[in-house]
Write a protein that holds these residues in place. Structure first.
Motif, PDB file in Angstrom:
ATOM      1  N   ILE A 149     108.164 108.381 103.832  1.00  0.00           N
ATOM      2  CA  ILE A 149     106.609 108.755 103.889  1.00  0.00           C
ATOM      3  C   ILE A 149     105.861 108.819 102.520  1.00  0.00           C
ATOM      4  N   GLN A 150     106.543 109.195 101.348  1.00  0.00           N
ATOM      5  CA  GLN A 150     105.748 109.153 100.110  1.00  0.00           C
ATOM      6  C   GLN A 150     105.474 107.500  99.988  1.00  0.00           C
ATOM      7  N   ARG A 151     106.628 106.712 100.191  1.00  0.00           N
ATOM      8  CA  ARG A 151     106.508 105.133 100.058  1.00  0.00           C
ATOM      9  C   ARG A 151     105.497 104.489 100.901  1.00  0.00           C
ATOM     10  N   ALA A 152     105.475 104.912 102.190  1.00  0.00           N
ATOM     11  CA  ALA A 152     104.397 104.501 102.916  1.00  0.00           C
ATOM     12  C   ALA A 152     102.819 104.988 102.659  1.00  0.00           C
ATOM     13  N   ARG A 153     102.893 106.155 102.104  1.00  0.00           N
ATOM     14  CA  ARG A 153     101.592 106.420 101.830  1.00  0.00           C
ATOM     15  C   ARG A 153     101.087 105.724 100.788  1.00  0.00           C
ATOM     16  N   ASN A 154     101.858 105.732  99.471  1.00  0.00           N
ATOM     17  CA  ASN A 154     101.664 104.809  98.299  1.00  0.00           C
ATOM     18  C   ASN A 154     101.411 103.225  98.684  1.00  0.00           C
ATOM     19  N   MET A 155     102.114 102.787  99.532  1.00  0.00           N
ATOM     20  CA  MET A 155     101.680 101.474 100.041  1.00  0.00           C
ATOM     21  C   MET A 155     100.279 101.192 100.623  1.00  0.00           C
ATOM     22  N   MET A 156      99.934 102.197 101.409  1.00  0.00           N
ATOM     23  CA  MET A 156      98.615 102.141 102.136  1.00  0.00           C
ATOM     24  C   MET A 156      97.521 102.381 101.148  1.00  0.00           C
ATOM     25  N   ALA A 157      97.589 103.371 100.299  1.00  0.00           N
ATOM     26  CA  ALA A 157      96.616 103.634  99.304  1.00  0.00           C
ATOM     27  C   ALA A 157      96.575 102.612  98.426  1.00  0.00           C
ATOM     28  N   HIS A 158      97.577 101.667  97.911  1.00  0.00           N
ATOM     29  CA  HIS A 158      97.591 101.101  96.715  1.00  0.00           C
ATOM     30  C   HIS A 158      97.778  99.404  96.975  1.00  0.00           C
ATOM     31  N   TRP A 159      98.430  98.904  97.806  1.00  0.00           N
ATOM     32  CA  TRP A 159      98.928  97.627  98.165  1.00  0.00           C
ATOM     33  C   TRP A 159      97.495  97.017  98.953  1.00  0.00           C
ATOM     34  N   ASP A 160      97.847  95.635  98.727  1.00  0.00           N
ATOM     35  CA  ASP A 160      96.590  94.984  99.156  1.00  0.00           C
ATOM     36  C   ASP A 160      96.995  94.127 100.359  1.00  0.00           C
ATOM     37  N   LEU A 161      95.997  93.579 101.066  1.00  0.00           N
ATOM     38  CA  LEU A 161      96.184  92.902 102.343  1.00  0.00           C
ATOM     39  C   LEU A 161      96.232  91.382 102.043  1.00  0.00           C
ATOM     40  N   ASP A 162      97.472  90.638 102.468  1.00  0.00           N
ATOM     41  CA  ASP A 162      97.428  89.348 102.586  1.00  0.00           C
ATOM     42  C   ASP A 162      97.007  88.699 103.767  1.00  0.00           C
ATOM     43  N   GLU A 163      95.552  88.171 103.905  1.00  0.00           N
ATOM     44  CA  GLU A 163      94.776  87.909 104.691  1.00  0.00           C
ATOM     45  C   GLU A 163      95.316  86.545 105.073  1.00  0.00           C
ATOM     46  N   LYS A 164      95.837  85.355 104.374  1.00  0.00           N
ATOM     47  CA  LYS A 164      96.429  84.304 104.896  1.00  0.00           C
ATOM     48  C   LYS A 164      97.760  84.508 105.609  1.00  0.00           C
ATOM     49  N   LYS A 165      98.626  85.269 105.619  1.00  0.00           N
ATOM     50  CA  LYS A 165      99.731  85.419 106.388  1.00  0.00           C
ATOM     51  C   LYS A 165      99.518  86.487 107.513  1.00  0.00           C
ATOM     52  N   SER A 166      98.492  87.190 107.319  1.00  0.00           N
ATOM     53  CA  SER A 166      98.460  88.268 108.567  1.00  0.00           C
ATOM     54  C   SER A 166      97.911  87.900 109.886  1.00  0.00           C
ATOM     55  N   ASP A 167      98.269  88.405 110.785  1.00  0.00           N
ATOM     56  CA  ASP A 167      97.856  88.465 112.069  1.00  0.00           C
ATOM     57  C   ASP A 167      97.649  89.946 112.750  1.00  0.00           C
ATOM     58  N   LEU A 168      97.204  89.910 113.926  1.00  0.00           N
ATOM     59  CA  LEU A 168      97.237  91.656 114.533  1.00  0.00           C
ATOM     60  C   LEU A 168      98.625  92.055 114.766  1.00  0.00           C
ATOM     61  N   LYS A 169      99.541  91.249 115.006  1.00  0.00           N
ATOM     62  CA  LYS A 169     100.733  91.773 115.322  1.00  0.00           C
ATOM     63  C   LYS A 169     101.772  92.146 114.061  1.00  0.00           C
TER      64      LYS A 169
END
Length: 146
Positions: free
Chosen positions: A87-107
């Motif tokens: 949970i700590q790692r997931a929270r830190n990812m959500m708070a501090h990591w960035d979205l890669d728009e080029k690779k991402s899709d809705l799934k």
């Protein structure tokens, strides 16, 4: 399409940060009960002026939990420790990591960090389901319902 991906990520981020905050609070209360099993003025002061402050981070609370022999002896300790760190790692990812728009899709939503070294993670339904299992497990173990 980018707007829908961002909206989905915002919902996931909100859930992760909110539920992680709840777990952090419950963990802090669990630590308070270790030091003061019964509520009194000293217990209240410890909780609100030491444990539940910005000076004692989620990582600090987990480390204290991990260091106390009483908790180490509990049957569920290894799984609790594993879930807290997840949970700590997931929270830190959500708070501090960035979205890669080029690779991402809705799934599959790709997130990355450049801090330290380049790392990436895929946020998908499986990740969210796993995260929720850890949250529900901890809340149950700590005696709280969601």
């Amino acid at each position: 399409m980018d707007k829908k991906i961002r909206e989905k990520l915002d919902l996931i981020r909100g859930e992760v940060v909110s539920s992680a905050t709840r777990v952090e609070f419950v963990l802090g209360y669990r630590l308070r009960k270790y030091f003061f099993p019964k509520s009194n003025n000293k217990a209240t002061i410890l909780f609100w002026n030491v444990i539940n402050t910005p000076y004692l981070t989620f990582d600090n609370k987990i480390s204290i939990y991990e260091s106390l022999p009483y908790f180490k002896k509990l049957k569920g300790y290894p799984n609790i420790k594993k879930s807290l760190r997840f949970i700590q790692r997931a929270r830190n990812m959500m708070a501090h990591w960035d979205l890669d728009e080029k690779k991402s899709d809705l799934k599959n939503i790709f997130m990355f960090t450049l801090v330290g070294k380049y790392r990436k993670v895929i946020i998908n339904d499986s990740f969210v389901e796993d995260y929720r299992k850890h949250i529900n497990f901890l809340l149950k173990e700590f005696g709280y319902n969601r």
